[in-house]
Scaffold this motif. Structure first.
Motif, short mmCIF file in Angstrom:
data_model
loop_
_atom_site.label_atom_id
_atom_site.label_comp_id
_atom_site.label_asym_id
_atom_site.label_seq_id
_atom_site.Cartn_x
_atom_site.Cartn_y
_atom_site.Cartn_z
N ILE A 44 -37.45 -23.60 24.67
CA ILE A 44 -37.70 -22.65 23.60
C ILE A 44 -38.92 -23.08 22.77
CG2 ILE A 44 -36.78 -21.76 21.41
CD1 ILE A 44 -33.99 -21.90 22.72
N SER A 45 -39.02 -24.39 22.48
CA SER A 45 -40.14 -24.90 21.70
C SER A 45 -41.46 -24.69 22.42
CB SER A 45 -39.94 -26.39 21.41
OG SER A 45 -38.79 -26.61 20.63
N LYS A 46 -41.42 -24.88 23.74
CA LYS A 46 -42.64 -24.69 24.54
C LYS A 46 -43.15 -23.26 24.44
CE LYS A 46 -44.35 -25.26 29.27
NZ LYS A 46 -43.98 -25.60 30.68
N ASP A 47 -42.21 -22.31 24.42
CA ASP A 47 -42.57 -20.89 24.34
C ASP A 47 -42.70 -20.41 22.90
OD1 ASP A 47 -42.40 -20.91 27.08
OD2 ASP A 47 -40.40 -20.02 27.17
N LEU A 48 -42.46 -21.35 21.91
CA LEU A 48 -42.48 -20.99 20.49
C LEU A 48 -41.51 -19.85 20.18
CD1 LEU A 48 -46.35 -21.13 19.79
CD2 LEU A 48 -44.64 -22.89 19.32
N LEU A 49 -40.40 -19.79 20.96
CA LEU A 49 -39.49 -18.66 20.84
C LEU A 49 -38.69 -18.69 19.55
CD1 LEU A 49 -38.64 -16.13 22.32
CD2 LEU A 49 -36.90 -17.45 23.52
N PHE A 50 -38.32 -19.91 19.11
CA PHE A 50 -37.49 -19.97 17.89
C PHE A 50 -38.32 -19.61 16.65
CE2 PHE A 50 -39.36 -24.12 17.47
CZ PHE A 50 -39.29 -24.46 16.14
N GLU A 51 -39.65 -19.65 16.80
CA GLU A 51 -40.50 -19.21 15.70
C GLU A 51 -40.69 -17.68 15.73
OE1 GLU A 51 -44.16 -21.29 15.71
OE2 GLU A 51 -43.25 -23.28 15.53
N LYS A 52 -40.52 -17.11 16.91
CA LYS A 52 -40.74 -15.67 17.06
C LYS A 52 -39.47 -14.86 16.87
CE LYS A 52 -44.29 -16.58 20.60
NZ LYS A 52 -44.60 -16.47 22.03
N ASP A 53 -38.34 -15.45 17.22
CA ASP A 53 -37.08 -14.70 17.20
C ASP A 53 -36.09 -15.36 16.23
OD1 ASP A 53 -34.22 -14.00 18.27
OD2 ASP A 53 -35.55 -12.53 19.20
N VAL A 54 -35.69 -14.62 15.22
CA VAL A 54 -34.80 -15.15 14.18
C VAL A 54 -33.46 -15.56 14.76
CG1 VAL A 54 -33.60 -14.58 12.03
CG2 VAL A 54 -35.93 -13.79 12.39
N MET A 55 -32.91 -14.75 15.68
CA MET A 55 -31.59 -15.01 16.23
C MET A 55 -31.58 -16.30 17.05
SD MET A 55 -29.21 -12.58 18.65
CE MET A 55 -29.38 -11.20 17.54
N VAL A 56 -32.63 -16.54 17.83
CA VAL A 56 -32.71 -17.76 18.62
C VAL A 56 -32.75 -18.98 17.71
CG1 VAL A 56 -34.14 -19.10 20.21
CG2 VAL A 56 -33.80 -16.67 20.62
N GLY A 57 -33.55 -18.93 16.66
CA GLY A 57 -33.64 -20.05 15.72
C GLY A 57 -32.32 -20.35 15.05
N SER A 58 -31.64 -19.31 14.60
CA SER A 58 -30.34 -19.49 13.93
C SER A 58 -29.31 -20.08 14.88
CB SER A 58 -29.84 -18.14 13.39
OG SER A 58 -30.75 -17.61 12.44
N THR A 59 -29.31 -19.60 16.11
CA THR A 59 -28.34 -20.09 17.10
C THR A 59 -28.62 -21.53 17.47
OG1 THR A 59 -28.24 -17.84 17.98
CG2 THR A 59 -27.21 -19.56 19.29
N LEU A 60 -29.89 -21.92 17.47
CA LEU A 60 -30.24 -23.32 17.75
C LEU A 60 -29.70 -24.23 16.66
CD1 LEU A 60 -31.73 -25.11 19.75
CD2 LEU A 60 -33.84 -24.67 18.49
N VAL A 61 -29.81 -23.80 15.41
CA VAL A 61 -29.22 -24.56 14.29
C VAL A 61 -27.71 -24.69 14.50
CG1 VAL A 61 -28.78 -24.58 11.81
CG2 VAL A 61 -31.01 -23.84 12.66
N GLU A 62 -27.07 -23.59 14.85
CA GLU A 62 -25.62 -23.57 15.06
C GLU A 62 -25.20 -24.51 16.19
OE1 GLU A 62 -22.10 -20.24 15.73
OE2 GLU A 62 -24.11 -19.86 16.52
N THR A 63 -25.98 -24.52 17.27
CA THR A 63 -25.66 -25.36 18.42
C THR A 63 -25.63 -26.84 18.05
OG1 THR A 63 -26.63 -23.76 19.95
CG2 THR A 63 -26.37 -26.01 20.77
#
Length: 242
Positions: A44-63
């Protein structure tokens, strides 16, 4: 099964999107699969996805929070460009689970100060934190504040939190009032929490009350029978040792 499907996607050359990563991270958090979670985080970090998608970032925190890595969860949270209520809830729930009530209170204050409106899941996490720390008065305050200030109607989960909080502190009469004040068709989960507390405190009399009430709602409730049997066993053990 979710992870198996994810790896199968990779083998078939199908590129995962934000929804894929969100669901796989949830699976990792539920299983406590830290290694896979970290691997997906790297992707995800490689694709900068957690910076682009709010849901992915929140779920990563939860994980990370569910896996017990609160430092890592906090680091991810701090890096999020947008922190929605789900991200705050995930971090608050993680600290609540390990009994860091001061940190929970601090995060809640910061959340409100950042004009993020708490939801019902926020208050579930706050009540869990109070329960783990044995903060009865604070729990009552949170429960009332949820309704009076934020106009949120308690669900079964919040009532379970309150019964657990009161029983852990030995306030059985107050816990009984909570049980009695909700509709009978929702009482069984609360009664099972109550029975579990009676086992801990070796309280046969109140255990009988909860047991009989449970059977009226479900006469085939195996958990109720097991709990009551354990209460009798522990009571006999304490009597023999006494």
């Amino acid at each position: 099964e979710a992870l198996t499907c994810f790896w199968q996607m990779q083998n078939e050359g199908i590129c995962p999107d934000a929804i894929t990563f969100t669901n796989v991270l949830q699976a990792c958090g539920n299983m406590g699969s830290l290694g896979t979670g970290e691997e997906i985080h790297a992707r995800i970090s490689k694709d900068l996805l957690f910076e682009k998608d709010v849901m992915v970032g929140s779920t990563l925190v939860e994980t990370y929070a569910k896996c017990g890595l609160l430092v890592k969860a906090q680091d991810v949270f701090n890096e999020l460009p947008i922190r929605d209520v789900a991200a705050w809830n995930a971090l608050i729930a993680g600290y609540a689970q390990i009994g860091q009530t001061k940190k929970v209170s601090y995060l809640f204050r910061r959340m409100v100060a950042n004009q993020v409106m708490p939801d019902i899941f926020t208050f579930t996490a706050l009540l869990n934190g109070c329960s783990h720390a044995g903060l009865v008065e604070e729990g009552h305050f949170v429960f009332n504040k949820m309704q009076s200030l934020y106009y949120l109607i308690p669900t079964l989960k919040q009532y379970i939190c309150m019964v657990d909080l009161l029983c852990r502190a030995g306030h059985f009469s107050k816990a009984m009032l909570v049980v009695e004040n909700i509709p009978s068709f929702e009482q069984l989960p609360l009664l099972l929490v109550f029975l579990g507390a009676c086992k801990k405190w070796s309280n046969i009399e109140l255990g009988k009350w909860a047991f009989e009430k449970s059977l009226k709602l479900d006469e085939k409730c195996d958990i109720a029978y097991v709990c009551m049997q354990n209460i009798y066993s522990l009571a006999r053990m304490h009597a023999d040792n006494g």
